[in-house]
Design a protein around this motif. Sequence first.
Motif, PDB file in Angstrom:
ATOM      1  N   LEU A  10       0.821  -1.211   0.000  1.00 37.02           N
ATOM      2  CA  LEU A  10       0.000   0.000   0.000  1.00 37.02           C
ATOM      3  C   LEU A  10       0.857   1.265   0.000  1.00 37.02           C
ATOM      4  O   LEU A  10       0.517   2.253  -0.660  1.00 37.02           O
ATOM      5  N   ASP A  11       1.977   1.245   0.721  1.00 40.73           N
ATOM      6  CA  ASP A  11       2.881   2.400   0.695  1.00 40.73           C
ATOM      7  C   ASP A  11       3.391   2.668  -0.719  1.00 40.73           C
ATOM      8  O   ASP A  11       3.514   3.832  -1.142  1.00 40.73           O
ATOM      9  N   SER A  12       3.671   1.607  -1.464  1.00 39.22           N
ATOM     10  CA  SER A  12       4.139   1.788  -2.849  1.00 39.22           C
ATOM     11  C   SER A  12       3.046   2.390  -3.718  1.00 39.22           C
ATOM     12  O   SER A  12       3.319   3.193  -4.617  1.00 39.22           O
ATOM     13  N   LYS A  13       1.788   2.024  -3.444  1.00 36.13           N
ATOM     14  CA  LYS A  13       0.660   2.567  -4.214  1.00 36.13           C
ATOM     15  C   LYS A  13       0.383   4.024  -3.830  1.00 36.13           C
ATOM     16  O   LYS A  13      -0.006   4.838  -4.673  1.00 36.13           O
ATOM     17  N   VAL A  14       0.580   4.360  -2.558  1.00 36.75           N
ATOM     18  CA  VAL A  14       0.466   5.765  -2.139  1.00 36.75           C
ATOM     19  C   VAL A  14       1.466   6.608  -2.916  1.00 36.75           C
ATOM     20  O   VAL A  14       1.146   7.665  -3.468  1.00 36.75           O
ATOM     21  N   GLU A  15       2.707   6.110  -2.974  1.00 40.09           N
ATOM     22  CA  GLU A  15       3.756   6.840  -3.700  1.00 40.09           C
ATOM     23  C   GLU A  15       3.403   6.987  -5.183  1.00 40.09           C
ATOM     24  O   GLU A  15       3.653   8.026  -5.797  1.00 40.09           O
ATOM     25  N   GLN A  16       2.802   5.954  -5.742  1.00 41.81           N
ATOM     26  CA  GLN A  16       2.444   5.963  -7.165  1.00 41.81           C
ATOM     27  C   GLN A  16       1.374   7.014  -7.481  1.00 41.81           C
ATOM     28  O   GLN A  16       1.443   7.695  -8.513  1.00 41.81           O
ATOM     29  N   TYR A  17       0.386   7.149  -6.591  1.00 38.68           N
ATOM     30  CA  TYR A  17      -0.769   8.006  -6.909  1.00 38.68           C
ATOM     31  C   TYR A  17      -0.764   9.353  -6.188  1.00 38.68           C
ATOM     32  O   TYR A  17      -1.403  10.305  -6.666  1.00 38.68           O
ATOM     33  N   ASP A  26      -8.473  14.622 -11.046  1.00 40.13           N
ATOM     34  CA  ASP A  26      -9.296  14.578  -9.841  1.00 40.13           C
ATOM     35  C   ASP A  26      -9.985  15.922  -9.579  1.00 40.13           C
ATOM     36  O   ASP A  26      -9.457  16.975  -9.940  1.00 40.13           O
ATOM     37  N   PRO A  27     -11.156  15.895  -8.938  1.00 43.37           N
ATOM     38  CA  PRO A  27     -11.822  17.159  -8.595  1.00 43.37           C
ATOM     39  C   PRO A  27     -10.994  18.100  -7.727  1.00 43.37           C
ATOM     40  O   PRO A  27     -11.282  19.304  -7.686  1.00 43.37           O
ATOM     41  N   ILE A  28      -9.945  17.591  -7.071  1.00 49.75           N
ATOM     42  CA  ILE A  28      -9.104  18.479  -6.252  1.00 49.75           C
ATOM     43  C   ILE A  28      -8.444  19.570  -7.095  1.00 49.75           C
ATOM     44  O   ILE A  28      -7.973  20.578  -6.576  1.00 49.75           O
ATOM     45  N   GLN A  29      -8.442  19.388  -8.430  1.00 49.61           N
ATOM     46  CA  GLN A  29      -7.875  20.419  -9.313  1.00 49.61           C
ATOM     47  C   GLN A  29      -8.622  21.751  -9.181  1.00 49.61           C
ATOM     48  O   GLN A  29      -8.037  22.810  -9.435  1.00 49.61           O
ATOM     49  N   ILE A  30      -9.902  21.720  -8.776  1.00 50.51           N
ATOM     50  CA  ILE A  30     -10.696  22.956  -8.713  1.00 50.51           C
ATOM     51  C   ILE A  30     -10.167  23.903  -7.630  1.00 50.51           C
ATOM     52  O   ILE A  30      -9.815  25.048  -7.924  1.00 50.51           O
ATOM     53  N   PRO A  31     -10.066  23.469  -6.356  1.00 47.94           N
ATOM     54  CA  PRO A  31      -9.482  24.393  -5.373  1.00 47.94           C
ATOM     55  C   PRO A  31      -8.019  24.734  -5.656  1.00 47.94           C
ATOM     56  O   PRO A  31      -7.534  25.779  -5.211  1.00 47.94           O
ATOM     57  N   HIS A  32      -7.326  23.896  -6.442  1.00 51.66           N
ATOM     58  CA  HIS A  32      -5.935  24.217  -6.788  1.00 51.66           C
ATOM     59  C   HIS A  32      -5.834  25.423  -7.724  1.00 51.66           C
ATOM     60  O   HIS A  32      -4.733  25.915  -7.979  1.00 51.66           O
ATOM     61  N   PRO A 198     -12.204   8.569   2.942  1.00 53.06           N
ATOM     62  CA  PRO A 198     -13.412   8.755   2.130  1.00 53.06           C
ATOM     63  C   PRO A 198     -13.852   7.400   1.563  1.00 53.06           C
ATOM     64  O   PRO A 198     -13.267   6.915   0.605  1.00 53.06           O
ATOM     65  N   LEU A 199     -14.839   6.803   2.193  1.00 57.28           N
ATOM     66  CA  LEU A 199     -15.243   5.438   1.856  1.00 57.28           C
ATOM     67  C   LEU A 199     -16.314   5.458   0.771  1.00 57.28           C
ATOM     68  O   LEU A 199     -17.410   5.976   0.978  1.00 57.28           O
ATOM     69  N   ASP A 200     -15.974   4.901  -0.401  1.00 57.62           N
ATOM     70  CA  ASP A 200     -16.949   4.783  -1.486  1.00 57.62           C
ATOM     71  C   ASP A 200     -16.893   3.373  -2.068  1.00 57.62           C
ATOM     72  O   ASP A 200     -16.223   2.487  -1.523  1.00 57.62           O
ATOM     73  N   VAL A 201     -17.567   3.169  -3.175  1.00 54.91           N
ATOM     74  CA  VAL A 201     -17.610   1.835  -3.799  1.00 54.91           C
ATOM     75  C   VAL A 201     -16.207   1.325  -4.093  1.00 54.91           C
ATOM     76  O   VAL A 201     -15.858   0.183  -3.790  1.00 54.91           O
ATOM     77  N   HIS A 202     -15.358   2.183  -4.678  1.00 56.16           N
ATOM     78  CA  HIS A 202     -14.014   1.758  -5.092  1.00 56.16           C
ATOM     79  C   HIS A 202     -13.132   1.418  -3.895  1.00 56.16           C
ATOM     80  O   HIS A 202     -12.586   0.318  -3.797  1.00 56.16           O
ATOM     81  N   ASP A 242      -5.941   6.349   1.318  1.00 58.79           N
ATOM     82  CA  ASP A 242      -7.038   6.633   0.377  1.00 58.79           C
ATOM     83  C   ASP A 242      -6.513   6.647  -1.055  1.00 58.79           C
ATOM     84  O   ASP A 242      -7.175   6.161  -1.981  1.00 58.79           O
ATOM     85  N   PHE A 243      -5.319   7.203  -1.254  1.00 57.76           N
ATOM     86  CA  PHE A 243      -4.730   7.240  -2.597  1.00 57.76           C
ATOM     87  C   PHE A 243      -4.506   5.831  -3.132  1.00 57.76           C
ATOM     88  O   PHE A 243      -4.752   5.547  -4.300  1.00 57.76           O
ATOM     89  N   ALA A 244      -4.042   4.938  -2.272  1.00 55.55           N
ATOM     90  CA  ALA A 244      -3.780   3.558  -2.685  1.00 55.55           C
ATOM     91  C   ALA A 244      -5.077   2.824  -3.000  1.00 55.55           C
ATOM     92  O   ALA A 244      -5.211   2.195  -4.062  1.00 55.55           O
ATOM     93  N   LEU A 245      -6.052   2.918  -2.096  1.00 55.56           N
ATOM     94  CA  LEU A 245      -7.321   2.202  -2.290  1.00 55.56           C
ATOM     95  C   LEU A 245      -8.064   2.733  -3.511  1.00 55.56           C
ATOM     96  O   LEU A 245      -8.587   1.963  -4.322  1.00 55.56           O
ATOM     97  N   PHE A 246      -8.086   4.043  -3.648  1.00 58.17           N
ATOM     98  CA  PHE A 246      -8.784   4.659  -4.780  1.00 58.17           C
ATOM     99  C   PHE A 246      -8.078   4.341  -6.098  1.00 58.17           C
ATOM    100  O   PHE A 246      -8.699   3.956  -7.091  1.00 58.17           O
ATOM    101  N   GLY A 247      -6.754   4.483  -6.097  1.00 57.86           N
ATOM    102  CA  GLY A 247      -5.987   4.209  -7.314  1.00 57.86           C
ATOM    103  C   GLY A 247      -6.120   2.762  -7.764  1.00 57.86           C
ATOM    104  O   GLY A 247      -6.314   2.482  -8.953  1.00 57.86           O
ATOM    105  N   LEU A 248      -6.039   1.838  -6.813  1.00 61.14           N
ATOM    106  CA  LEU A 248      -6.195   0.417  -7.141  1.00 61.14           C
ATOM    107  C   LEU A 248      -7.585   0.134  -7.711  1.00 61.14           C
ATOM    108  O   LEU A 248      -7.741  -0.652  -8.645  1.00 61.14           O
ATOM    109  N   GLY A 249      -8.594   0.799  -7.144  1.00 61.08           N
ATOM    110  CA  GLY A 249      -9.956   0.554  -7.583  1.00 61.08           C
ATOM    111  C   GLY A 249     -10.296   1.203  -8.920  1.00 61.08           C
ATOM    112  O   GLY A 249     -10.868   0.557  -9.807  1.00 61.08           O
ATOM    113  N   VAL A 250      -9.938   2.471  -9.074  1.00 57.67           N
ATOM    114  CA  VAL A 250     -10.355   3.242 -10.255  1.00 57.67           C
ATOM    115  C   VAL A 250      -9.425   3.019 -11.439  1.00 57.67           C
ATOM    116  O   VAL A 250      -9.878   2.838 -12.583  1.00 57.67           O
ATOM    117  N   PHE A 251      -8.113   3.030 -11.192  1.00 61.71           N
ATOM    118  CA  PHE A 251      -7.157   2.985 -12.297  1.00 61.71           C
ATOM    119  C   PHE A 251      -6.673   1.571 -12.627  1.00 61.71           C
ATOM    120  O   PHE A 251      -6.213   1.313 -13.732  1.00 61.71           O
TER     121      PHE A 251
END
Length: 254
Positions: A10-17, A26-32, A198-202, A242-251
């Motif tokens: 999971l640490d490797s996936k955090v680093e990846q995403y 990602d929607p985070i681009q909006i406040p950026h 942030p717990l969702d389907v993915h 969250d980055f690891a779980l989301f990245g694994l699920g979505v990407f």
Amino acid sequence: MNRTELKEFLDSKVEQYNNPKFIKTDPIQIPHQFAQKEDIEIAGFLTATISWGNRKSIIKNSKYMMELLELSPYDFVMNHQETDLEKLLPFVHRTFNGEDLIQFLKSLKHIYKNHSGLESIFSKYVKKDSLQFSIHEFKKHFFEVSHLPRTQKHISDPLKNSAAKRINMYLRWMIRNDKTGVDFGIWKSLSPSLLSCPLDVHSGNVARKLGLLKRKQNDAKALMELDTSLRKLDKHDPVKYDFALFGLGVFENF
């Protein structure tokens, strides 16, 4: 996988995403798009509020929302006239419509005028190991002003067994700061150790496959179970996963 192997994976996936490339998708681009603290807070809050469904649609509609607020969300919230709100009425994202947006702006003005802003209100009610009670109290204050009952459904309440995915995602954006440039870390009064995933389907499906979560529903009880698992992997910054779980699920369709 044993816990050591799972943490390394999971640490490797955090680093990846968890890097600036993630922002573009990602929607985070909006406040950026903003530099002022209050602009980031409000743009992030409104974007997180409509962050369900198709991601391209979320980003497109969030950009449109910022244009309606004249690319100055804090100034618009604090200084709008009633006539300025009429142009917001055609806005719609799924079940969140122009009337809801207008209500949110009025409630945000109330939060900044009477409760010293968003960070202050979440900090006031923090418990030693969680922000879920803060979310519950925030919702109460948010709707202290006269409001449409229909709009209440757009802020979840963890004390009514909601996983509150969107507002937990928003809190991650505001509080985490690991120098990668993705999350903002502008709320210095709150520790990342308090955050919930942030717990969702993915993220839920991936967490179950990895043995981090057994409960089948994505509700507040599942969130508590997942939080407990993630805190065992990193008690100081559990929600980096969250980055690891989301990245694994979505990407990766893990």
